[in-house]
Design a protein around this motif. Sequence first.
Motif: not given
Length: 399
Positions: A386-395
Motif C-alpha cells: 500500500y505504502g509503496i504504491v501510494a508513494k509512486l502514485i503521488q510521485n
Amino acid sequence: MLFLDFLHSLQNIEKTRNFNVFKNYSLDGLSELFLYVQSKHKLKKPIRISVVGTNGKGSTSHYLASLLSILGYKTGLYTSPHLLTPLERFQIFVDGKPQVPKEEIVNSFFKNTILPDLEKFKSLSYFEFLTIFSYLYFAKENTDFEIWEAGLGGRLDATKLLYADHVILTKIGLDHSEILGNTKEKICLEKLGILTDTCRNLLVMDPEEDSLRTLIQNFPKGKTKTQILPLERKPTYLETNFLFSQAALSCLYPDLTPKLNSITFESVAKPRGRMEVLKNSPKIVFDPAHNPDAIAMTSAEFAKIHPTFSLLLGSLPDKDLEGILSQLESHPLQFLVLWEGSGFGTFPTLPESLKSVTQRIQREEDLSPLFQGRFPVLVLGSFRLYGIVAKLIQNTTNM
C-alpha cells in the motif's frame, strides 16, 4: 522516550516472519501483565467483540465498529496490520468514521501510563504491546463497545486476554499453515480457541463446508451460544461482509434491528485498503488479499467490471505463492507484474498461460509505467504494498 520509538524497539514478528517463536509460546506472562494493569487502573468494562477468521475479518471488524458508532455508541476498533502508521491500529469511530489518534495525544498517554512501568513492557512483542496499550487507551476514551480483530490465530492470540463478550468467526482459509495447521479444520480449531468462559455468543459466517459446520457446532463451548448465519451474497465482498455485520449485531441486540436495517451499505464509509480506489485515471485499486481463496475472490470481482486489466502482485515469503498464481490463469490479464522487492517473496515458475504477460520487478521506480498506462490496475498480495504504491502514485501525479 516516545510511543513509536518504544514500539519499534520491540520484536516485530509481522516484519521478521520468524514464526518459530510460537512453538513454545504461552499467554501466561502477558496475562499477568493484564492483571497488573487492571489492578492499577480502575477500568470501566465495555462490551467487547472479538473477530477471528482467515478472510473477511478486517472488513467485518470495520463495519461492526461503523454500525455501532452510527447508532450513537462510542466504539473502539483494534486491527492489524496497518497501511501507513501503527496509530491506525487503535481508532475511535465517530459517526461511522474511524479517527486515527493524534501522535501527540498518544505520546502523552504513553508517558503517563506506560513509562512509569516501562520495565514491565520491554519483554513484549510488537503485537502484544499494541494489544495491551490499546486496551488501556480505549479505557481512557471511555468506549461503550470495542471491536478486537485477532492476529494470526485465536487460541494463543494476545486479544484472547480481552475476554470478549461475543466472538465472530469469518471465513476460514489456508493461511499461516506452519503455525495453525495444514487443513481448514485444524485452522478453524485454532481460531475457536479464542473462546473463554466469559463469551456469551459465537456468531459464524456460514462456512458452506459440511466438515467445518459440523466442527463448529460440536466444538465444546460451555455456556456460549452458537449461531451460524447465512451469507447474503452480493456483487462485492465488502457489501456481503457489511450485511453479515448488520445481521450479527441484530442477533446480538434484537432491539437495535430497526435502526440497523435503516443503515445502507452505500451510506457507510468503506474500510481503507479494501478494494480502495487509489487513482481514477487509470483506475488503480488496492486490496490486501494474500491467500489463494482471497486472491481468487477479489480478482474475479474486479474482472466482472474490468474485462481486461493489469495486476500488480507482491506476497510475503511465507505465503502460498504457487497457489496464488494458480488463481490467476483464467483472467484476461494485460500485464502481470510480480513485485519481488526487499522483504517480499520470489514467485516460483509461472504457469504457461501467464508467462507471456508477466514481468518480475525489484525496484520501485520500475513500477511507475504501470500506473501511467491505459488499463486498470488491481494491486494485491500484501498490506506492505500500500505504502509503496501510494508513494509512486503521488510521485507520478506530481510529475
